[in-house]
Design a protein around this motif. Structure first.
Motif, PDB file in Angstrom:
ATOM      1  N   ALA A 298      35.355  49.276   2.563  1.00  0.00           N
ATOM      2  CA  ALA A 298      35.676  50.616   3.073  1.00  0.00           C
ATOM      3  C   ALA A 298      37.121  50.978   2.722  1.00  0.00           C
ATOM      4  CB  ALA A 298      35.476  50.660   4.589  1.00  0.00           C
ATOM      5  N   PHE A 299      38.011  49.983   2.823  1.00  0.00           N
ATOM      6  CA  PHE A 299      39.434  50.227   2.505  1.00  0.00           C
ATOM      7  C   PHE A 299      39.613  50.548   1.019  1.00  0.00           C
ATOM      8  CE2 PHE A 299      43.934  48.624   2.024  1.00  0.00           C
ATOM      9  CZ  PHE A 299      44.514  49.647   2.766  1.00  0.00           C
ATOM     10  N   GLU A 300      38.758  49.987   0.192  1.00  0.00           N
ATOM     11  CA  GLU A 300      38.813  50.273  -1.241  1.00  0.00           C
ATOM     12  C   GLU A 300      38.625  51.771  -1.486  1.00  0.00           C
ATOM     13  OE1 GLU A 300      39.865  48.218  -3.093  1.00  0.00           O
ATOM     14  OE2 GLU A 300      39.435  48.880  -5.120  1.00  0.00           O
ATOM     15  N   GLN A 301      37.698  52.361  -0.756  1.00  0.00           N
ATOM     16  CA  GLN A 301      37.459  53.809  -0.875  1.00  0.00           C
ATOM     17  C   GLN A 301      38.664  54.594  -0.366  1.00  0.00           C
ATOM     18  OE1 GLN A 301      34.923  55.015  -2.568  1.00  0.00           O
ATOM     19  NE2 GLN A 301      34.468  52.851  -2.859  1.00  0.00           N
ATOM     20  N   THR A 302      39.173  54.203   0.813  1.00  0.00           N
ATOM     21  CA  THR A 302      40.334  54.886   1.407  1.00  0.00           C
ATOM     22  C   THR A 302      41.505  54.915   0.433  1.00  0.00           C
ATOM     23  OG1 THR A 302      39.700  53.869   3.506  1.00  0.00           O
ATOM     24  CG2 THR A 302      41.899  54.872   3.411  1.00  0.00           C
ATOM     25  N   THR A 303      41.790  53.753  -0.153  1.00  0.00           N
ATOM     26  CA  THR A 303      42.985  53.669  -1.003  1.00  0.00           C
ATOM     27  C   THR A 303      42.743  54.291  -2.372  1.00  0.00           C
ATOM     28  OG1 THR A 303      42.296  51.364  -1.362  1.00  0.00           O
ATOM     29  CG2 THR A 303      44.143  51.746   0.126  1.00  0.00           C
ATOM     30  N   ALA A 304      41.517  54.243  -2.859  1.00  0.00           N
ATOM     31  CA  ALA A 304      41.216  54.908  -4.138  1.00  0.00           C
ATOM     32  C   ALA A 304      41.458  56.408  -3.984  1.00  0.00           C
ATOM     33  CB  ALA A 304      39.772  54.627  -4.557  1.00  0.00           C
ATOM     34  N   THR A 305      41.015  56.957  -2.879  1.00  0.00           N
ATOM     35  CA  THR A 305      41.215  58.392  -2.604  1.00  0.00           C
ATOM     36  C   THR A 305      42.708  58.699  -2.459  1.00  0.00           C
ATOM     37  OG1 THR A 305      39.115  58.387  -1.425  1.00  0.00           O
ATOM     38  CG2 THR A 305      40.578  60.276  -1.041  1.00  0.00           C
ATOM     39  N   TYR A 306      43.408  57.806  -1.734  1.00  0.00           N
ATOM     40  CA  TYR A 306      44.858  57.986  -1.529  1.00  0.00           C
ATOM     41  C   TYR A 306      45.600  58.051  -2.867  1.00  0.00           C
ATOM     42  CZ  TYR A 306      49.648  56.357  -0.578  1.00  0.00           C
ATOM     43  OH  TYR A 306      51.009  56.193  -0.549  1.00  0.00           O
ATOM     44  N   TYR A 307      45.322  57.104  -3.741  1.00  0.00           N
ATOM     45  CA  TYR A 307      46.022  57.069  -5.034  1.00  0.00           C
ATOM     46  C   TYR A 307      45.635  58.257  -5.916  1.00  0.00           C
ATOM     47  CZ  TYR A 307      48.095  52.434  -4.386  1.00  0.00           C
ATOM     48  OH  TYR A 307      48.847  51.371  -3.952  1.00  0.00           O
ATOM     49  N   LYS A 308      44.360  58.611  -5.874  1.00  0.00           N
ATOM     50  CA  LYS A 308      43.855  59.733  -6.674  1.00  0.00           C
ATOM     51  C   LYS A 308      44.598  61.014  -6.298  1.00  0.00           C
ATOM     52  CE  LYS A 308      39.229  61.241  -8.083  1.00  0.00           C
ATOM     53  NZ  LYS A 308      37.792  61.077  -7.813  1.00  0.00           N
ATOM     54  N   GLU A 309      44.750  61.222  -4.989  1.00  0.00           N
ATOM     55  CA  GLU A 309      45.445  62.431  -4.520  1.00  0.00           C
ATOM     56  C   GLU A 309      46.926  62.391  -4.864  1.00  0.00           C
ATOM     57  OE1 GLU A 309      44.472  62.705  -0.371  1.00  0.00           O
ATOM     58  OE2 GLU A 309      42.443  63.448  -0.798  1.00  0.00           O
ATOM     59  N   ARG A 310      47.518  61.222  -4.723  1.00  0.00           N
ATOM     60  CA  ARG A 310      48.967  61.107  -4.988  1.00  0.00           C
ATOM     61  C   ARG A 310      49.331  61.210  -6.449  1.00  0.00           C
ATOM     62  NH1 ARG A 310      52.937  57.369  -1.634  1.00  0.00           N
ATOM     63  NH2 ARG A 310      53.906  57.506  -3.660  1.00  0.00           N
ATOM     64  N   THR A 311      48.402  60.828  -7.337  1.00  0.00           N
ATOM     65  CA  THR A 311      48.730  60.796  -8.769  1.00  0.00           C
ATOM     66  C   THR A 311      48.004  61.907  -9.522  1.00  0.00           C
ATOM     67  OG1 THR A 311      46.907  59.266  -9.268  1.00  0.00           O
ATOM     68  CG2 THR A 311      49.035  58.271  -8.702  1.00  0.00           C
ATOM     69  N   GLY A 312      47.405  62.836  -8.792  1.00  0.00           N
ATOM     70  CA  GLY A 312      46.670  63.922  -9.445  1.00  0.00           C
ATOM     71  C   GLY A 312      45.510  63.390 -10.273  1.00  0.00           C
ATOM     72  N   GLY A 313      44.878  62.348  -9.779  1.00  0.00           N
ATOM     73  CA  GLY A 313      43.679  61.820 -10.430  1.00  0.00           C
ATOM     74  C   GLY A 313      43.942  60.733 -11.458  1.00  0.00           C
ATOM     75  N   GLU A 314      45.241  60.520 -11.782  1.00  0.00           N
ATOM     76  CA  GLU A 314      45.582  59.561 -12.842  1.00  0.00           C
ATOM     77  C   GLU A 314      45.206  58.129 -12.474  1.00  0.00           C
ATOM     78  OE1 GLU A 314      49.659  58.330 -14.964  1.00  0.00           O
ATOM     79  OE2 GLU A 314      49.488  60.479 -14.571  1.00  0.00           O
ATOM     80  N   ARG A 315      45.467  57.780 -11.213  1.00  0.00           N
ATOM     81  CA  ARG A 315      45.218  56.412 -10.769  1.00  0.00           C
ATOM     82  C   ARG A 315      44.013  56.410  -9.836  1.00  0.00           C
ATOM     83  NH1 ARG A 315      50.125  52.813  -8.340  1.00  0.00           N
ATOM     84  NH2 ARG A 315      48.937  50.972  -7.697  1.00  0.00           N
ATOM     85  N   GLN A 316      43.061  55.571 -10.123  1.00  0.00           N
ATOM     86  CA  GLN A 316      41.825  55.641  -9.350  1.00  0.00           C
ATOM     87  C   GLN A 316      41.459  54.334  -8.661  1.00  0.00           C
ATOM     88  OE1 GLN A 316      38.805  58.062 -10.479  1.00  0.00           O
ATOM     89  NE2 GLN A 316      40.052  59.453 -11.704  1.00  0.00           N
ATOM     90  N   GLU A 317      42.144  53.250  -9.007  1.00  0.00           N
ATOM     91  CA  GLU A 317      41.760  51.980  -8.386  1.00  0.00           C
ATOM     92  C   GLU A 317      42.242  51.934  -6.940  1.00  0.00           C
ATOM     93  OE1 GLU A 317      43.623  48.789 -10.612  1.00  0.00           O
ATOM     94  OE2 GLU A 317      45.608  49.289  -9.855  1.00  0.00           O
ATOM     95  N   GLY A 318      41.506  51.234  -6.102  1.00  0.00           N
ATOM     96  CA  GLY A 318      41.904  51.057  -4.716  1.00  0.00           C
ATOM     97  C   GLY A 318      42.705  49.781  -4.551  1.00  0.00           C
ATOM     98  N   TRP A 319      42.925  49.412  -3.288  1.00  0.00           N
ATOM     99  CA  TRP A 319      43.786  48.278  -2.961  1.00  0.00           C
ATOM    100  C   TRP A 319      43.291  46.957  -3.562  1.00  0.00           C
ATOM    101  CZ3 TRP A 319      43.192  43.842   0.216  1.00  0.00           C
ATOM    102  CH2 TRP A 319      44.388  43.188   0.531  1.00  0.00           C
ATOM    103  N   ALA A 320      42.024  46.681  -3.375  1.00  0.00           N
ATOM    104  CA  ALA A 320      41.498  45.381  -3.816  1.00  0.00           C
ATOM    105  C   ALA A 320      41.609  45.232  -5.333  1.00  0.00           C
ATOM    106  CB  ALA A 320      40.045  45.227  -3.365  1.00  0.00           C
ATOM    107  N   LYS A 321      41.225  46.267  -6.049  1.00  0.00           N
ATOM    108  CA  LYS A 321      41.306  46.197  -7.528  1.00  0.00           C
ATOM    109  C   LYS A 321      42.752  46.050  -7.977  1.00  0.00           C
ATOM    110  CE  LYS A 321      37.015  48.383  -9.026  1.00  0.00           C
ATOM    111  NZ  LYS A 321      36.623  49.189  -7.822  1.00  0.00           N
ATOM    112  N   GLN A 322      43.634  46.776  -7.296  1.00  0.00           N
ATOM    113  CA  GLN A 322      45.066  46.694  -7.628  1.00  0.00           C
ATOM    114  C   GLN A 322      45.589  45.269  -7.405  1.00  0.00           C
ATOM    115  OE1 GLN A 322      47.456  49.310  -5.150  1.00  0.00           O
ATOM    116  NE2 GLN A 322      49.335  48.251  -5.716  1.00  0.00           N
ATOM    117  N   MET A 323      45.262  44.701  -6.257  1.00  0.00           N
ATOM    118  CA  MET A 323      45.723  43.337  -5.938  1.00  0.00           C
ATOM    119  C   MET A 323      45.185  42.336  -6.972  1.00  0.00           C
ATOM    120  SD  MET A 323      47.723  43.352  -3.338  1.00  0.00           S
ATOM    121  CE  MET A 323      48.329  45.040  -3.426  1.00  0.00           C
ATOM    122  N   ALA A 324      43.871  42.431  -7.235  1.00  0.00           N
ATOM    123  CA  ALA A 324      43.240  41.483  -8.159  1.00  0.00           C
ATOM    124  C   ALA A 324      43.892  41.574  -9.549  1.00  0.00           C
ATOM    125  CB  ALA A 324      41.742  41.753  -8.243  1.00  0.00           C
TER     126      ALA A 324
END
Lengths: 248, 248
Positions: free
Chosen positions: A199-225
């Motif tokens: 669920a957090f993966e979705q939350t953070t993917a949305t967060y990054y998408k909004e902050r970067t104007g769609g440029e960054r789409q990975e969520g927390w888990a993918k980023q950490m990995a």
């Protein structure tokens, strides 16, 4: 909710500061707040180095990986684990504390002590309307940082902190859901944790998408990995041991 | 001086609590405050285990060296360094993060992350009129604590914290003079530090004398030199490495 908890919950790391320096009185209050934190067995295993010389700030900014906010801020603190003071005292008392100082336990105690003091300073600063950001980047090159700040053996700078009047408000960054980090009576089974992490993966993917104007789409888990696949600062073990710490 | 700084400066470790438990809402607020702390590169390397089962509290109290306030308090938290979550994520993503997780840098990051979160929790608690005490005594026997709390590999309990309504006010404990811990632009020379430490020896000797009715007369430096002569928890290096951490 009281003022203090409001301050804690409003934390955001500030990386752009106005040119206004902190007053002497503020610095005094911040250091005093740091010192009021709990300390393991009253040992007070820390030193705080205030950086006032612009040339040293500039050099630290470079060492931290060209982070401009290390140079441009209201004040810059370096937080050090420090057993040099205890060594001085032991020498005067004619006792040998090497086995204690060189132990992993002591290194843990010191790292915890430094961090508690630093977090008190951070909160005091934020309660005064200032912003802060921790600078782990100093650990890119601790040999150079230690030498620049003339740290003796048994002293290790763990991180810096830039403090100042905020000139940007990046907004709150979502944290892991409480269910992911809070366990009751014992560590949670993976089956319980996994859906929360998803669920957090979705939350953070949305967060990054909004902050970067769609440029960054990975969520927390993918980023950490991705980020953690490449280890860094692998010189650390050798460096810490060379300072007479964490050897056994 | 604002409310938050007043709270910070009023800190005293509380070792005697009333029987009143914390409310669910308080626990929620405390954990949320902990999570709001800064975290290195967004890694959030911690888990917090709330102990609600009286039998587990009792067992932890014994393991911590028969500290009654581990058992008798309003709530008890155990703070763990936690890379298990990252390992789960990496497995799902098909990446290998072992070299990162096993590094000293990662162990430092985790210890710092845990401590910043814990100190936020402590301050939130104190701002609510509660008292706290850190319990490093859990490190007397981390093997037993880990096993009791079913911590998987890459998870290490670093310390506990008893929280509750204070039933004693031990008073403020003097800290090292600011001049002993605060340096400007570089680490202070010993000649400057020594007179400050000597003055503190007098301050603390007087403090202990008054608190113990004359029984205890040594000051901070003598106490440190004496206590630190005997190293403790020397199993720590082997234990931490056995959990897959801090190996290289």
């Amino acid at each position: 909710m009281n003022e203090t908890i409001q301050t804690l919950l409003a934390h955001q790391s500030i990386r752009k500061f106005k040119e206004q320096p902190l007053t002497e009185e503020m610095i005094q209050t911040l250091v005093q707040s740091a010192q009021a934190a709990s300390t393991s067995s009253y040992q007070q295993v820390y030193s705080i180095i205030g950086i006032e010389d612009p040339a040293i700030k500039k050099e630290l900014a470079t060492l931290a990986g060209n982070q401009t906010y290390v140079e441009k801020n209201g004040y810059f603190f370096v937080f050090c684990l420090d057993y040099h003071r205890h060594q001085l005292i032991a020498t005067m008392a004619g006792t040998n504390i090497d086995d204690t100082v060189q132990s992993k336990e002591a290194f843990m105690v010191g790292t915890i002590d430094v961090s508690l003091a630093a977090q008190n300073l951070a909160i005091a600063a934020e309660s005064l309307g200032l912003g802060i950001v921790y600078i782990g980047g100093l650990r890119n090159n601790l040999e150079a940082v230690s030498s620049l700040l003339e740290c003796p053996d048994h002293v290790v700078p763990l991180f810096g902190m830039a403090v100042g009047y905020p000139d940007a408000t990046p907004g709150l960054k979502p944290r892991l859901p409480k269910e992911a980090v809070f366990h009751v009576n014992g560590y949670k089974k993976d089956e319980e944790a996994l859906p929360v992490l998803e669920a957090f993966e979705q939350t953070t993917a949305t967060y990054y998408k909004e902050r970067t104007g769609g440029e960054r789409q990975e969520g927390w888990a993918k980023q950490m990995a991705r980020v953690m696949e490449t280890p860094n600062r692998l010189y650390m073990k050798e460096f810490i041991e060379s300072k007479g710490l964490d050897k056994k």
